[in-house]
Design an enzyme around this catalytic site. Structure first.
Site, PDB file in Angstrom:
ATOM      1  CG  HIS A 274      42.490  35.163  43.241  1.00  0.00           C
ATOM      2  ND1 HIS A 274      41.857  34.954  42.048  1.00  0.00           N
ATOM      3  CD2 HIS A 274      43.819  35.189  42.944  1.00  0.00           C
ATOM      4  CE1 HIS A 274      42.744  34.868  41.071  1.00  0.00           C
ATOM      5  NE2 HIS A 274      43.943  34.994  41.580  1.00  0.00           N
ATOM      6  CG  HIS A 314      35.337  38.843  37.719  1.00  0.00           C
ATOM      7  ND1 HIS A 314      36.246  39.594  37.013  1.00  0.00           N
ATOM      8  CD2 HIS A 314      35.895  37.622  37.882  1.00  0.00           C
ATOM      9  CE1 HIS A 314      37.301  38.841  36.728  1.00  0.00           C
ATOM     10  NE2 HIS A 314      37.121  37.638  37.246  1.00  0.00           N
ATOM     11  CG  ASP A 370      35.937  30.775  41.893  1.00  0.00           C
ATOM     12  OD1 ASP A 370      36.412  31.934  41.910  1.00  0.00           O
ATOM     13  OD2 ASP A 370      36.583  29.775  41.565  1.00  0.00           O
TER      14      ASP A 370
END
Ligand code: SDX
Length: 436
Positions: A274, A314, A370
């Site tokens: 995460h 994702h 990210d």
């Protein structure tokens, strides 16, 4: 059932093969209620049918009006506003207001909001002693998680979660104080004195001042870094029912105070699958070391050795994460100013090869938020293990908006899922320890 043979209704008509009975399950907003399955029984005295959905891959846990994502089209909107427009033109505090209230603030509301946040940035002096209890190399996320939970003890009235004034104070205190805690944690890791908030600076400038100010009377952050931080905070502010928001909603559903609920969100965000991914991306890029090693690394990922391409993939986005596109452009702006980052070449090569490789495209694995974020934070000299703390500062706004929406949702109650028991049946206790 072929089209037209029965009246078209907004319902699923299911037949239980065990009994031959047929049930009509209403479909509302594209969903059937799991509780409507309960009526399906083989015998009248049994519990009824459950829905089984490990990791909630196909379960809507709530109705929410805060954030909309279309994973196939790569769309992300906060309260209907496209993320690209907010990132370009809004401020983070304006976005935090929007997430909670559902509308953009009036100038008067905004000024009051900024004033309230600015004048709640200090933390109790005892928090400094609390932080001193950690080793110099304690992970910043571990420190942030425990310190936010500890803040709960300084504001016992935060437990009055149905008092609008107390709730408003908790919003202000958490959004104002988490950056202060983050900066103190950074300074603790460096063995440097804590820098107190400067009320004459903006939210982002003040955070960067508490992180970096030395002996100068007033810290002046580089505009390109101030801008980059503001945009990254906006991009990370909310993302509907992700893992950490689910943790916040779950803890909040027991009517725990919002500080404890946000601490649970920080704990969930810490995980490398995460929010911890931005730290893991940098470590992966450093491990690869040079663009010429990228091909071999990709083959290792494809060989199923367990090594993931961090920053890719994702649960919802099955196309390019719209935030990643914005971050990539932001990285270009930052590196134009501070010089090319050698690891950016590795990241660009990774993306180029992965996006043309069927292993990744067939699994719909594209860069997520990210993938490039860490490169920007590293160019700002933040240590790798601090990246997720920066994510948590921003996500505090989304967590709180989601927490309050859960509290005000008449359909919500304490979260308590059921299970399918697969353990032993009853058996008599017989000690396996040697008789005393
Ligand atoms: C965030 O939910 C949110 O909204 C989160 C977030 C937010 O703003 O809150 O967007 C922020 O957490 C972004 C995600 C950051 N995480 C990472 O970058 C870590 C690497 N990514 C993966 O671990 C993974 O993609 C997840 C956790 C993000 C999603 O995992 P899923 O949806 O459970 O998908 P999966 O693990 O079932 O993967 C499907 C397939 C599998 O292969 P097969 O079993 O079919 O052979 O894809 C493979 C996986 O092995 N796979 C990857 C991969 N991600 C999935 N293979 C290599 N590298 C990867 N990164």
């Amino acid at each position: 059932m072929s089209k037209g043979t029965a009246t078209q209704t907004d319902a699923l008509s299911v037949t239980d093969g065990r009994t031959g009975k047929t049930y009509d399950l209403p479909i509302t907003d594209g969903a059937v209620r799991a509780m409507d399955l309960r009526q399906i029984k083989e015998t009248p005295d049994e519990f009824g049918t459950l829905s089984y959905d490990p990791a909630f891959l196909n379960t809507a846990a709530c109705r929410s009006a805060i954030t909309f994502i279309d994973g196939d089209k790569g769309i992300l909107r906060y309260r209907g506003y496209p993320i690209e427009q907010l990132a370009e033109r809004a401020t983070f505090l304006e976005t935090a207001w929007l997430l909670r209230h559902g509308e953009l603030p009036s100038p008067k509301q905004y000024d009051q909001w900024v004033h309230d946040i600015t004048f709640h940035t200090y933390v109790h002096e005892n928090i400094k002693n609390f932080l001193q209890g950690f080793r110099y190399d304690a992970h910043p996320m571990s420190m942030l998680c425990s310190t936010v939970a500890a803040l709960s003890s300084f504001y016992p009235n935060a437990k009055n979660i149905f008092d609008p004034e107390e709730r408003n104070l908790s919003f202000v205190r958490l959004i104002a104080k988490v950056p202060t805690l983050a900066a103190f944690i950074y300074r603790h890791g460096k063995g440097m004195p804590f820098v107190y908030p400067d009320n004459d600076l903006s939210y982002v400038e003040n955070f960067l001042s508490m992180v970096a100010r030395m002996s100068e009377p007033r810290y002046e952050s580089r505009p390109v870094f101030t801008r980059a931080t503001e945009v990254l905070f906006i991009l990370h502010a909310d993302h509907e029912q992700n893992c950490s928001t689910t943790a916040v909603r779950t803890v909040g559903s027991s009517h725990a105070d919002p500080f404890s609920a946000v601490a649970a969100g920080i704990a969930a965000l810490y995980g490398p699958l995460h929010g911890g991914a931005n730290e893991a991306v940098l470590r992966m890029i450093e491990q690869i070391g040079h663009p010429k090693n990228v091909k071999a690394f990709i083959e290792e990922v494809k060989a199923g050795t367990g090594q993931k391409l961090m920053g890719f993939g994702h649960r919802v986005y099955k196309s390019y994460d719209p935030r990643a596109r914005i971050v990539k452009r932001l990285a270009d702006d930052v590196f134009k100013e501070v010089g090319m980052d050698k690891d950016l070449e590795v990241a660009l090569e990774l993306e180029c090869i992965a996006l043309s490789d069927d292993y990744f495209t067939s699994r719909k694995l594209y860069p997520n938020v990210d993938f490039y974020t860490g490169l920007i934070y590293r160019s700002m000299k933040f240590p790798t293990d601090f990246f997720t703390v920066l994510f948590a500062i921003a996500r505090t706004a989304g967590w709180l908006a989601q927490w309050e929406e859960m509290l005000q949702d008449k359909e919500q109650k304490i979260a308590r899922p059921r299970q399918i028991y697969v353990g032993h049946g009853e058996r008599p206790y017989k000690s396996t320890l040697s008789p005393k």
